[in-house]
Write a protein that holds these residues in place. Sequence first.
Motif, mmCIF file in Angstrom:
data_model
loop_
_atom_site.group_PDB
_atom_site.id
_atom_site.type_symbol
_atom_site.label_atom_id
_atom_site.label_comp_id
_atom_site.label_asym_id
_atom_site.label_seq_id
_atom_site.Cartn_x
_atom_site.Cartn_y
_atom_site.Cartn_z
ATOM 1 N N TYR A 64 5.200 -8.553 14.201
ATOM 2 C CA TYR A 64 5.068 -7.226 13.620
ATOM 3 C C TYR A 64 5.279 -6.177 14.707
ATOM 4 O O TYR A 64 4.651 -6.241 15.765
ATOM 5 N N LYS A 77 3.135 -1.581 12.208
ATOM 6 C CA LYS A 77 4.085 -0.670 11.575
ATOM 7 C C LYS A 77 4.682 -1.252 10.297
ATOM 8 O O LYS A 77 5.536 -0.626 9.660
ATOM 9 N N SER A 78 4.244 -2.447 9.929
ATOM 10 C CA SER A 78 4.671 -3.039 8.659
ATOM 11 C C SER A 78 3.481 -3.757 8.039
ATOM 12 O O SER A 78 2.469 -3.984 8.698
ATOM 13 N N LYS A 109 10.042 -8.499 2.123
ATOM 14 C CA LYS A 109 10.418 -7.121 2.408
ATOM 15 C C LYS A 109 9.207 -6.235 2.663
ATOM 16 O O LYS A 109 9.186 -5.454 3.615
ATOM 17 N N HIS A 110 8.181 -6.360 1.813
ATOM 18 C CA HIS A 110 7.049 -5.431 1.852
ATOM 19 C C HIS A 110 5.739 -6.042 2.330
ATOM 20 O O HIS A 110 4.810 -5.308 2.663
ATOM 21 N N ASP A 125 6.121 7.606 9.370
ATOM 22 C CA ASP A 125 7.389 7.025 8.927
ATOM 23 C C ASP A 125 7.317 6.866 7.408
ATOM 24 O O ASP A 125 6.932 5.818 6.894
ATOM 25 N N ASN A 152 9.548 6.568 5.106
ATOM 26 C CA ASN A 152 10.412 5.547 4.500
ATOM 27 C C ASN A 152 9.839 4.150 4.670
ATOM 28 O O ASN A 152 10.255 3.214 3.980
ATOM 29 N N ASN A 153 8.898 3.986 5.596
ATOM 30 C CA ASN A 153 8.249 2.700 5.811
ATOM 31 C C ASN A 153 6.927 2.632 5.064
ATOM 32 O O ASN A 153 6.608 1.636 4.402
ATOM 33 N N ARG A 184 6.615 8.676 -0.705
ATOM 34 C CA ARG A 184 7.751 8.867 0.202
ATOM 35 C C ARG A 184 8.502 10.168 -0.078
ATOM 36 O O ARG A 184 8.746 10.967 0.841
ATOM 37 N N ARG A 189 -2.557 -2.901 6.469
ATOM 38 C CA ARG A 189 -2.075 -2.600 7.816
ATOM 39 C C ARG A 189 -3.255 -2.853 8.761
ATOM 40 O O ARG A 189 -4.309 -2.248 8.594
#
Length: 332
Positions: free
Chosen positions: A193, A205-206, A228-229, A265, A267-268, A307, A326
Amino acid sequence: MFSFVGRLAVALSVFLGVSTAATVVDSRDLRKYETIASGKYNWFADNLKYSKSAAYTDKSKTSFFPREEWEKVCPEGTRLPSVEEWNDIMRDRFMGPRKTPNIRSFAGKTRGFYNSTDKKKKISGKDAAYFAIAGTENMAVMLDLKRGNARIVKMSPTALVPIRCISERDFYAEKNISKKDMVMTDPRDGKKYKVEQRDNKVWMKSNLKFSLQNVKQCFLEDTLFCKKHGRFFTYAEAKKACPKGWHLPDDGEWRDYQRDRAKLDWNNLGVGGCKDWDEYCDEANTGHYWSATSVTKNTGRSWEFRRQAKSINRTDESVQKGLYVRCVTDLE
């Protein structure tokens, strides 16, 4: 043989039921030493056993060192602790009601000291453990094994005492972070990660992907979305999902994290949606995250990042809802 010159600490105790922080290998004899993390340092959990510099080793296999060796005998990358550093570990781990048994746990088999001029090697001060101190003239820490307290004592120049070495902690390595590329590797499954540092905290960050057990933990029950998520967690799962040394951020930590919204971020953070029983939130424009805080029974405090609108909602959600995790860790 020695005289008292001051009291180092009173009513000491140490909680040694913690996991060791790291292993130090002495390149001179390849002996391994487990360590205990305390403050900024890793402390040897056992006495130094470098035989070439030891003046005497007793029946308990404890090595005793002469004054001229004290500050040069620790393995490369480690050193003898100072008075201040002994005080630090005592404040950190040597306070509490179980002072006597915990002092004994720290000392282990260490007892007394010896005199290099005594050919019969008769032990002195056998009701206490003695450890060398750096930057002093013939000074040592005395841990009273009966009373559970400690003093600084001045030893005879011919006294032989054991040694505990210390080294500075690498907080990044302890949290499985490569500081060079700021990537954390989860030791449980090897997943990597990207992370970012904010003040003294490091955030993933993910979203966490650990322990994907079935497709119901993925958006639309599609494993491609899990890759992906990340995984949806119930509140109970989220509270124990992070790797050792990391934790689910509480409401206050999320407040601090999102305070400067220009740094977020979107978009993240603002994608992935959530799972509400058999329904799903907007995967393309929202991301929903658990905090460790619960205000109302059967709910957990959550943070929703939008977003497109670049807005944030802070709500209390059912503990059965599926949200992302997170993880965060403290660099101290």
